[in-house]
Design an enzyme around this catalytic site. Structure first.
Site, short mmCIF file in Angstrom:
data_model
loop_
_atom_site.label_atom_id
_atom_site.label_comp_id
_atom_site.label_asym_id
_atom_site.label_seq_id
_atom_site.Cartn_x
_atom_site.Cartn_y
_atom_site.Cartn_z
N LEU A 1 50.57 61.42 36.70
CA LEU A 1 49.42 61.31 35.81
C LEU A 1 49.71 62.04 34.51
O LEU A 1 50.01 63.23 34.50
CB LEU A 1 48.17 61.88 36.48
CG LEU A 1 46.84 61.58 35.78
CD1 LEU A 1 45.69 61.64 36.80
CD2 LEU A 1 46.53 62.55 34.64
N HIS B 1 51.58 74.93 37.46
CA HIS B 1 51.76 75.19 36.03
C HIS B 1 50.38 75.45 35.42
O HIS B 1 49.39 74.83 35.83
CB HIS B 1 52.42 73.97 35.39
CG HIS B 1 52.85 74.18 33.97
ND1 HIS B 1 51.96 74.14 32.92
CD2 HIS B 1 54.07 74.40 33.43
CE1 HIS B 1 52.62 74.34 31.79
NE2 HIS B 1 53.90 74.50 32.08
#
Length: 338
Positions: free
Chosen positions: A127, A231
């Protein structure tokens, strides 16, 4: 809103390549490599052309298209099952408990074990939303359109589903987890290994990685600190997955140590709550903002729409959404609350 989700076509290659260059690395499912992206488009075309139902080794790549401008502004992917043609490796974080009678002490050590436990599960990934479009809920539309596609083609998927989140990457583009563990066995930096994996697969992991469990305490402080951590740019994605029904069960990515989220397809919020309704025409104004999907395989479309109920099994949509989805009277739709 003039945005729609649809399966990618071969002529989307250049747009996908331009987006891949914006990811900043560590994005295995969207490599900035034309042949690799072209191969994904070929696999998508083959999956959409497959007439028989049942689970196969399918990849479906979707794009977010602005129908007003014709621009491709986002992308996402579904893999029908991982590990079908090559092993799907993860690390599993576990605990080894040992007791010493002589010392009268119990010792507990965290261990990382190389595993293929997740083989056979479907995967959602890849995505990416163009930085200039990160508003209006378009990321949510990209993410949840995949679950509506799965619901629309339920026989082509199994029971489990996973999503790998990108792990922590430093300012230089390196991975503290890779440097502290796998990098010691491969003699190459994280970016080189990640790029190789994106294009050629991870069979080299099977060839070179130690098969024995790794004691977490033997890793560097930096490597230990990022195990199972997404992240910073992926924290919102992790929350979105948790809202959908995914959980972190101790599986992590073998490259960057990012968390692998797991769920059961039939328990996912979008899959469980979506209703199949009849398109009863358009309305002038009002209605609740919903996710609406129509069509199968290559004709699948998903967009936001303003929806009003019409009887027990009918729904009316705003005219713009009906045009985007290419709807005709009495067409069957999947409708999910935003």
């Amino acid at each position: 809103m003039s945005f729609i989700i649809r399966p990618a076509r071969p002529d989307d290659l250049q747009a996908l390549y331009e987006m891949a260059k914006l990811t900043g690395g560590g994005f295995t499912n969207l490599p900035a490599d034309r042949p690799a992206l072209a191969a994904k488009l070929e696999r998508t075309a083959a999956a959409l052309a497959r007439a028989e139902e049942g689970i196969a080794d399918d990849l479906i790549l979707f794009v977010l298209e602005n129908r007003t401008t014709g621009q491709i502004r986002g992308t996402c992917q579904i893999f029908s099952q991982v590990g079908a043609t090559a092993p799907f490796y993860s690390y599993r974080l576990g605990t080894l408990t040992q007791h010493s009678r002589e010392l009268d002490r119990t010792f507990r050590a965290q261990m990382l074990s190389l595993t293929t436990d997740l083989e056979g599960a479907a995967e959602v990934g890849g995505l990416f939303l163009h930085p200039r479009e990160r508003a209006e809920g378009l990321g949510l539309l990209l993410a949840r359109s995949r679950y509506l596609y799965i619901r629309q083609h339920r026989a082509r998927f199994g029971e489990r589903i996973l999503a790998e989140l990108r792990g922590v990457i430093d300012e230089a583009g390196g991975s503290p987890f890779w440097d502290g563990l796998a990098g010691r066995f491969f003699g190459m930096g994280f970016q080189e290994a990640d790029a190789f994996n994106a294009i050629h697969g991870n069979q080299f992991i099977a060839d070179l990685m130690p098969k024995t469990p790794i004691y977490v305490d033997m890793l560097s402080d930096h490597a230990r600190a990022v195990i199972g951590m997404p992240h910073p740019n992926g924290r919102a994605a992790m929350r979105m997955l948790e809202t959908e029904g995914f959980k972190y069960n101790g599986y992590i990515d073998i490259f960057d140590g990012g968390p692998t989220m797991l769920g059961k397809i039939d328990n996912l919020r979008t899959v469980a709550q979506a209703r199949e309704l009849r398109f009863a025409g358009t309305h002038g104004e009002g209605g609740a903002k919903m996710l609406v999907a129509a069509g199968r395989l290559a004709d699948f479309r998903c967009a936001y729409a303003r929806a009003l109920p019409d009887g027990e099994d009918g729904v009316r949509l705003d005219g713009e959404a009906a045009d985007l989805l290419g709807l005709l009277s009495e067409d069957r739709l999947l409708v999910a609350e935003r």
